[in-house]
Design an enzyme around this catalytic site. Sequence first.
Site, PDB file in Angstrom:
ATOM      1  N   ASP A 187       0.805  -1.221   0.000  1.00 44.58           N
ATOM      2  CA  ASP A 187       0.000   0.000   0.000  1.00 44.58           C
ATOM      3  C   ASP A 187       0.835   1.268   0.000  1.00 44.58           C
ATOM      4  O   ASP A 187       2.050   1.227   0.192  1.00 44.58           O
ATOM      5  CB  ASP A 187      -0.961  -0.011   1.207  1.00 44.58           C
ATOM      6  N   GLU A 231      -9.739  -1.936   5.300  1.00 40.87           N
ATOM      7  CA  GLU A 231     -10.390  -1.669   6.571  1.00 40.87           C
ATOM      8  C   GLU A 231     -11.640  -2.546   6.724  1.00 40.87           C
ATOM      9  O   GLU A 231     -12.113  -3.133   5.735  1.00 40.87           O
ATOM     10  CB  GLU A 231     -10.785  -0.186   6.623  1.00 40.87           C
TER      11      GLU A 231
HETATM   12  C1  F6R Z   1       1.520  -1.641   6.115  1.00 40.39           C
HETATM   13  C2  F6R Z   1       0.199  -2.262   6.203  1.00 40.39           C
HETATM   14  C3  F6R Z   1      -0.579  -2.291   7.471  1.00 40.39           C
HETATM   15  C4  F6R Z   1       0.251  -2.616   8.711  1.00 40.39           C
HETATM   16  C5  F6R Z   1      -0.611  -2.535   9.954  1.00 40.39           C
HETATM   17  C6  F6R Z   1       0.200  -2.745  11.212  1.00 40.39           C
HETATM   18  O1  F6R Z   1       2.018  -1.713   4.807  1.00 40.39           O
HETATM   19  O2  F6R Z   1      -0.263  -2.725   5.219  1.00 40.39           O
HETATM   20  O3  F6R Z   1      -1.615  -3.239   7.355  1.00 40.39           O
HETATM   21  O4  F6R Z   1       0.826  -3.877   8.590  1.00 40.39           O
HETATM   22  O5  F6R Z   1      -1.228  -1.279  10.039  1.00 40.39           O
HETATM   23  O6  F6R Z   1       1.085  -1.676  11.379  1.00 40.39           O
HETATM   24  P1  F6R Z   1       2.258  -1.716  12.450  1.00 40.39           P
HETATM   25  O7  F6R Z   1       3.192  -2.784  12.013  1.00 40.39           O
HETATM   26  O8  F6R Z   1       2.910  -0.359  12.359  1.00 40.39           O
HETATM   27  O9  F6R Z   1       1.636  -2.000  13.752  1.00 40.39           O
END
Ligand code: F6R
Length: 241
Positions: free
Chosen positions: A67, A143
């Site tokens: 993303d 989401e």
């Molecule tokens: C990032 C992504 C998100 C993260 C998720 C967890 O490319 O696709 O789905 O993996 O928001 O984020 P962290 O690792 O920062 O807790």
Amino acid sequence: MKLIRTENYAEMSLEAGKIIVDKIRTNPSLTLGLATGSTPKGVYDYLIQDHEENGTTYKQVKSVNLDEYIGLSVEDPNSYHYFMNQTLFKHLDINDNQTHIPNGAASDLEQECLRYEQLIKELGGIDLQLLGIGQNGHIGFNEPGTPFTSTTHIVTLAQNTREANSRFFNSLDEVPTHAITMGIASILKSNEILLLVSGERKAEALYKFVNREISEEFPASALKYHSNVTVIADRDALKYI
Ligand code: F6R
């Protein structure tokens, strides 16, 4: 689904790193699906260290990221382009033109989504997709409520996702409201998926992932339709399991 229990973040990163390096050594022209955020940083450190010490080469490896925020230029320190370059790519011998991230600054964003989905197809699909999970169960930026049939698309970020990610920005106002993300169907087409979960703040999401029924209200639950998913979680994330 396979669950690997680890003691802490470092051990989780090590386990995931070893799996990825092993795959690259077996198939040097692998297509890796990559994620950003806090979760994969330790894995990327492991890949860099292994590259430096053991010479694992990325010359033929291709990558596609999940993303990117809409409205940030690729040089913006909060863009995922910038994150990937600084955190991983510039430390490896991977070819710049073999790394792919959706362009959130494209003039035609709908067209960009189609281009990205087509690109994944042309690469022959994703061999190994690395994933983190959001506290609301999102994977990529899919989401709650995202159809499981979704391919690369534009999303409105949930308020709690913007709040969670505001830690990287000066203020919540600066966090973009929209992003481009691979869809759930795009992710499920990967041959193999590694889901990393670390820390107490993810414990509830991991509990729901393991125990709840499959539902579009909890995007990560779609992974239960996939036959080759490995979850690597640390003790804090496994608190309720
Ligand atoms: C990032 C992504 C998100 C993260 C998720 C967890 O490319 O696709 O789905 O993996 O928001 O984020 P962290 O690792 O920062 O807790």
